[in-house]
Scaffold this active site. Structure first.
Site, PDB file in Angstrom:
ATOM      1  N   GLY A  45     -24.276  56.200  16.548  1.00 12.31           N
ATOM      2  CA  GLY A  45     -23.337  55.427  15.660  1.00 12.31           C
ATOM      3  C   GLY A  45     -23.635  55.431  14.319  1.00 12.31           C
ATOM      4  N   CYS A  46     -24.823  54.759  14.067  1.00  8.50           N
ATOM      5  CA  CYS A  46     -25.213  54.351  12.541  1.00  8.50           C
ATOM      6  C   CYS A  46     -25.637  55.678  11.777  1.00  8.50           C
ATOM      7  CB  CYS A  46     -26.394  53.204  12.800  1.00  8.50           C
ATOM      8  SG  CYS A  46     -25.788  51.842  13.520  1.00  8.50           S
TER       9      CYS A  46
END
Length: 162
Positions: A45-46
């Protein structure tokens, strides 16, 4: 837990960039800045979020915005992240989570149905004087940068209109 609101002056910070340079929020005075908090470099996600900001950086800068990502990762981990994913935004390390806590981006959150302490994925938009114009907490990694651009009206061409 503190939550920053539009109209408030953003708390200052001095953190270390991925290549070891100290960076303070006051270094951005006179420019608009987007500060985003993310939990951990090189996670799916990051990575999506950081790559989305990098892909949008030219458009954001054309509208006068600098972009700063903050996580508890070490400067060395951030440097690896930058190199691996060809990131061009400023990446800052907040290992003791002082800035993240002051900005309401660290605290209780739900993770897979459990309440845990951690970084709350958040995005803040500041004007040239360091005043918060937008504050979003618990944002989604995927699609957030596109939504941010739409909400700020940044997909139109920069400059004066006739």
């Amino acid at each position: 837990m503190t939550r920053l609101e539009p109209g408030e002056h953003a708390p200052d910070f001095t953190l270390t960039e991925d290549h070891g340079t100290a960076v303070s929020l006051r270094d951005f005075r006179g420019r608009k800045v987007i500060v985003y908090a993310y939990p951990k470099a090189m996670t799916p996600g990051c990575t999506t979020q950081a790559c989305d900001f990098t892909q949008s950086l030219d458009r954001l800068q054309a509208h006068g915005y600098d972009v700063v990502g903050v996580s508890p990762d070490s400067p060395a981990a951030l440097a690896k992240f930058r190199e691996r994913d060809h990131l061009t935004t400023t990446l800052l390390s907040d290992p003791d989570k002082t800035m993240l806590t002051a900005w309401g981006a660290f605290g209780e959150k739900k993770n897979y149905g459990k309440i845990v302490q951690g970084v709350i994925r958040s995005t803040f938009v500041l004007d040239e004087a360091g005043t918060i114009t937008h504050a979003w907490y618990n944002v989604k990694a995927t699609g957030h940068v596109a939504k941010l651009r739409r909400d700020l009206g940044l997909d139109a061409a920069p400059g004066p209109t006739s």
